[in-house]
Design a protein around this motif. Structure first.
Motif, PDB file in Angstrom:
ATOM      1  N   VAL A  48      72.293  -3.398  -7.980  1.00  0.00           N
ATOM      2  CA  VAL A  48      73.251  -3.445  -9.124  1.00  0.00           C
ATOM      3  C   VAL A  48      72.632  -2.465 -10.154  1.00  0.00           C
ATOM      4  O   VAL A  48      71.697  -2.397 -10.666  1.00  0.00           O
ATOM      5  CB  VAL A  48      73.441  -4.650  -9.566  1.00  0.00           C
ATOM      6  N   SER A  49      73.604  -1.513 -10.383  1.00  0.00           N
ATOM      7  CA  SER A  49      73.265  -0.581 -11.724  1.00  0.00           C
ATOM      8  C   SER A  49      74.314  -0.745 -12.723  1.00  0.00           C
ATOM      9  O   SER A  49      75.376  -0.825 -12.601  1.00  0.00           O
ATOM     10  CB  SER A  49      73.396   0.900 -11.026  1.00  0.00           C
ATOM     11  N   ILE A  50      73.641  -1.309 -13.854  1.00  0.00           N
ATOM     12  CA  ILE A  50      74.492  -1.488 -15.054  1.00  0.00           C
ATOM     13  C   ILE A  50      74.211  -0.263 -16.208  1.00  0.00           C
ATOM     14  O   ILE A  50      73.233  -0.170 -16.490  1.00  0.00           O
ATOM     15  CB  ILE A  50      74.050  -2.724 -15.789  1.00  0.00           C
ATOM     16  N   PRO A  51      75.339   0.351 -16.459  1.00  0.00           N
ATOM     17  CA  PRO A  51      75.399   1.687 -17.455  1.00  0.00           C
ATOM     18  C   PRO A  51      75.174   0.756 -18.779  1.00  0.00           C
ATOM     19  O   PRO A  51      75.700  -0.168 -19.215  1.00  0.00           O
ATOM     20  CB  PRO A  51      76.572   2.146 -17.493  1.00  0.00           C
ATOM     21  N   LEU A  52      73.949   1.254 -19.662  1.00  0.00           N
ATOM     22  CA  LEU A  52      73.799   0.803 -21.006  1.00  0.00           C
ATOM     23  C   LEU A  52      74.177   1.556 -22.135  1.00  0.00           C
ATOM     24  O   LEU A  52      73.970   1.302 -23.216  1.00  0.00           O
ATOM     25  CB  LEU A  52      72.342   0.355 -21.040  1.00  0.00           C
ATOM     26  N   ALA A  53      74.567   2.691 -21.753  1.00  0.00           N
ATOM     27  CA  ALA A  53      74.902   3.732 -22.864  1.00  0.00           C
ATOM     28  C   ALA A  53      76.131   2.970 -23.646  1.00  0.00           C
ATOM     29  O   ALA A  53      77.072   2.573 -23.145  1.00  0.00           O
ATOM     30  CB  ALA A  53      75.463   5.096 -22.057  1.00  0.00           C
ATOM     31  N   GLY A  54      75.934   2.967 -24.949  1.00  0.00           N
ATOM     32  CA  GLY A  54      76.798   2.305 -25.719  1.00  0.00           C
ATOM     33  C   GLY A  54      76.687   0.817 -26.101  1.00  0.00           C
ATOM     34  O   GLY A  54      77.236   0.111 -27.058  1.00  0.00           O
ATOM     35  N   LYS A  55      75.762   0.161 -25.215  1.00  0.00           N
ATOM     36  CA  LYS A  55      75.609  -1.337 -25.391  1.00  0.00           C
ATOM     37  C   LYS A  55      74.058  -1.546 -26.005  1.00  0.00           C
ATOM     38  O   LYS A  55      73.894  -2.450 -26.946  1.00  0.00           O
ATOM     39  CB  LYS A  55      75.563  -1.935 -23.927  1.00  0.00           C
ATOM     40  N   THR A  56      73.183  -0.684 -25.759  1.00  0.00           N
ATOM     41  CA  THR A  56      71.860  -0.708 -26.377  1.00  0.00           C
ATOM     42  C   THR A  56      71.328   0.687 -26.164  1.00  0.00           C
ATOM     43  O   THR A  56      71.908   1.511 -25.611  1.00  0.00           O
ATOM     44  CB  THR A  56      70.936  -1.482 -25.649  1.00  0.00           C
ATOM     45  N   SER A  57      70.000   0.747 -26.995  1.00  0.00           N
ATOM     46  CA  SER A  57      69.487   2.166 -27.245  1.00  0.00           C
ATOM     47  C   SER A  57      68.178   2.216 -26.399  1.00  0.00           C
ATOM     48  O   SER A  57      67.379   2.972 -26.229  1.00  0.00           O
ATOM     49  CB  SER A  57      68.927   2.315 -28.605  1.00  0.00           C
ATOM     50  N   ILE A  58      68.079   0.818 -25.428  1.00  0.00           N
ATOM     51  CA  ILE A  58      66.579   0.679 -24.794  1.00  0.00           C
ATOM     52  C   ILE A  58      66.671   1.586 -23.710  1.00  0.00           C
ATOM     53  O   ILE A  58      65.567   1.978 -23.247  1.00  0.00           O
ATOM     54  CB  ILE A  58      66.307  -0.748 -24.329  1.00  0.00           C
ATOM     55  N   ALA A  59      67.817   2.022 -23.103  1.00  0.00           N
ATOM     56  CA  ALA A  59      67.817   2.625 -21.818  1.00  0.00           C
ATOM     57  C   ALA A  59      69.190   3.180 -21.516  1.00  0.00           C
ATOM     58  O   ALA A  59      70.302   2.610 -22.106  1.00  0.00           O
ATOM     59  CB  ALA A  59      67.316   2.012 -20.594  1.00  0.00           C
ATOM     60  N   ASP A  60      69.257   3.967 -20.635  1.00  0.00           N
ATOM     61  CA  ASP A  60      70.920   4.397 -20.206  1.00  0.00           C
ATOM     62  C   ASP A  60      71.176   3.667 -19.056  1.00  0.00           C
ATOM     63  O   ASP A  60      72.518   3.529 -18.744  1.00  0.00           O
ATOM     64  CB  ASP A  60      70.729   5.870 -19.810  1.00  0.00           C
ATOM     65  N   HIS A  61      70.390   3.010 -18.107  1.00  0.00           N
ATOM     66  CA  HIS A  61      70.816   2.220 -17.134  1.00  0.00           C
ATOM     67  C   HIS A  61      69.827   1.017 -16.949  1.00  0.00           C
ATOM     68  O   HIS A  61      68.521   1.412 -17.270  1.00  0.00           O
ATOM     69  CB  HIS A  61      70.688   2.997 -15.706  1.00  0.00           C
ATOM     70  N   MET A  62      70.290  -0.054 -16.424  1.00  0.00           N
ATOM     71  CA  MET A  62      69.435  -1.198 -15.836  1.00  0.00           C
ATOM     72  C   MET A  62      69.744  -1.074 -14.438  1.00  0.00           C
ATOM     73  O   MET A  62      70.874  -1.251 -13.938  1.00  0.00           O
ATOM     74  CB  MET A  62      69.696  -2.201 -16.804  1.00  0.00           C
ATOM     75  N   VAL A  63      68.701  -1.184 -13.692  1.00  0.00           N
ATOM     76  CA  VAL A  63      68.975  -1.398 -12.141  1.00  0.00           C
ATOM     77  C   VAL A  63      68.391  -2.677 -11.943  1.00  0.00           C
ATOM     78  O   VAL A  63      67.235  -3.104 -12.401  1.00  0.00           O
ATOM     79  CB  VAL A  63      68.471  -0.522 -11.504  1.00  0.00           C
ATOM     80  N   ILE A  64      69.157  -3.611 -10.918  1.00  0.00           N
ATOM     81  CA  ILE A  64      68.544  -4.981 -10.529  1.00  0.00           C
ATOM     82  C   ILE A  64      68.581  -4.960  -9.218  1.00  0.00           C
ATOM     83  O   ILE A  64      69.878  -4.523  -8.725  1.00  0.00           O
ATOM     84  CB  ILE A  64      69.329  -5.976 -11.394  1.00  0.00           C
ATOM     85  N   ALA A  65      67.685  -5.557  -8.376  1.00  0.00           N
ATOM     86  CA  ALA A  65      67.762  -5.693  -7.189  1.00  0.00           C
ATOM     87  C   ALA A  65      66.767  -6.585  -6.620  1.00  0.00           C
ATOM     88  O   ALA A  65      65.937  -7.280  -7.389  1.00  0.00           O
ATOM     89  CB  ALA A  65      67.240  -4.075  -6.656  1.00  0.00           C
ATOM     90  N   SER A  66      66.936  -7.085  -5.443  1.00  0.00           N
ATOM     91  CA  SER A  66      66.076  -8.146  -4.959  1.00  0.00           C
ATOM     92  C   SER A  66      65.369  -7.659  -3.644  1.00  0.00           C
ATOM     93  O   SER A  66      65.892  -6.593  -3.049  1.00  0.00           O
ATOM     94  CB  SER A  66      67.173  -9.330  -4.489  1.00  0.00           C
ATOM     95  N   GLY A  67      64.187  -8.325  -3.368  1.00  0.00           N
ATOM     96  CA  GLY A  67      63.515  -8.021  -2.102  1.00  0.00           C
ATOM     97  C   GLY A  67      63.383  -9.311  -1.537  1.00  0.00           C
ATOM     98  O   GLY A  67      63.373 -10.285  -2.073  1.00  0.00           O
ATOM     99  N   ARG A  68      63.133  -9.336  -0.162  1.00  0.00           N
ATOM    100  CA  ARG A  68      63.234 -10.560   0.829  1.00  0.00           C
ATOM    101  C   ARG A  68      61.889 -11.198   0.606  1.00  0.00           C
ATOM    102  O   ARG A  68      61.834 -12.742   0.989  1.00  0.00           O
ATOM    103  CB  ARG A  68      63.424  -9.841   2.053  1.00  0.00           C
ATOM    104  N   SER A  69      60.709 -10.489  -0.069  1.00  0.00           N
ATOM    105  CA  SER A  69      59.556 -11.325   0.062  1.00  0.00           C
ATOM    106  C   SER A  69      58.696 -10.613  -1.320  1.00  0.00           C
ATOM    107  O   SER A  69      59.180  -9.641  -1.864  1.00  0.00           O
ATOM    108  CB  SER A  69      58.747 -11.078   1.166  1.00  0.00           C
ATOM    109  N   THR A  70      57.701 -11.456  -1.842  1.00  0.00           N
ATOM    110  CA  THR A  70      56.943 -10.722  -2.991  1.00  0.00           C
ATOM    111  C   THR A  70      56.301  -9.545  -2.217  1.00  0.00           C
ATOM    112  O   THR A  70      56.099  -8.665  -3.227  1.00  0.00           O
ATOM    113  CB  THR A  70      55.920 -11.834  -3.110  1.00  0.00           C
ATOM    114  N   ARG A  71      55.869  -9.422  -1.052  1.00  0.00           N
ATOM    115  CA  ARG A  71      55.285  -8.116  -0.443  1.00  0.00           C
ATOM    116  C   ARG A  71      56.396  -7.030  -0.449  1.00  0.00           C
ATOM    117  O   ARG A  71      55.966  -5.765  -1.198  1.00  0.00           O
ATOM    118  CB  ARG A  71      54.847  -8.209   0.707  1.00  0.00           C
ATOM    119  N   GLN A  72      57.668  -7.302  -0.288  1.00  0.00           N
ATOM    120  CA  GLN A  72      58.701  -6.024  -0.384  1.00  0.00           C
ATOM    121  C   GLN A  72      58.801  -5.645  -1.891  1.00  0.00           C
ATOM    122  O   GLN A  72      59.098  -4.427  -2.285  1.00  0.00           O
ATOM    123  CB  GLN A  72      59.972  -6.545   0.063  1.00  0.00           C
TER     124      GLN A  72
END
Length: 151
Positions: free
Chosen positions: A20-44
């Motif tokens: 998931v990519s969340i555009p942050l422009a206009g919401k916060t000054s910390i970054a332009d995008h926040m990307v959230i993703a999952s892996g199937r294991s700690t190794r991945q």
């Protein structure tokens, strides 16, 4: 933005789950995008984080900060313009960052029903009368909400 594209392509190559990519422009000054993703294991999760860091350095000349790599349940990559959160699925469900940032679908759209309250909704609340916001924030919980009565 080259960094965002690099992160997204790396996660796709590494078969990240529910990216998931969340555009942050206009919401916060910390970054332009926040990307959230999952892996199937700690190794991945650890492997995806390392690959993003390696590619950012090799292809864009950018160093990134990585937190949480030893346990790899939740790894945070701070690449300045892009913040990346990589989770194991159970940990992602528990923290639910998408809801915190009012994310409402794959398009990155937000809806009023899930959006955080407007700041004006809190304008009449003053937990510490006659205190500046800095002073109020620096007070402990008991001091900030002391009603003047001794317990």
């Amino acid at each position: 933005m080259a960094l965002h594209a690099l992160v997204m392509s790396t996660l796709e190559d590494d078969q990240a789950v529910e990216v998931v990519s969340i555009p942050l422009a206009g919401k916060t000054s910390i970054a332009d995008h926040m990307v959230i993703a999952s892996g199937r294991s700690t190794r991945q999760v650890a492997s995806m984080a390392a690959k993003i860091a390696e590619r950012a350095k090799a292809e864009l000349g950018r160093s990134v900060r990585i937190e949480g790599l030893p346990a790899a349940d939740w790894v945070l990559i701070d690449a300045q313009d892009v913040i990346v959160h990589l989770f194991r699925p159970e940990v992602r469900t528990f923290y639910n960052l998408e809801k915190m940032w009012a994310f409402d679908g794959p398009s990155g759209s937000t809806s009023e029903r899930r959006a955080p309250p407007k700041a004006s909704a809190f304008k009449d609340l003053d937990p510490v009368p006659d205190a500046t916001p800095f002073e109020a924030a620096s007070l402990g919980t008991e001091e900030a909400f002391d009603d003047g009565e001794d317990d």
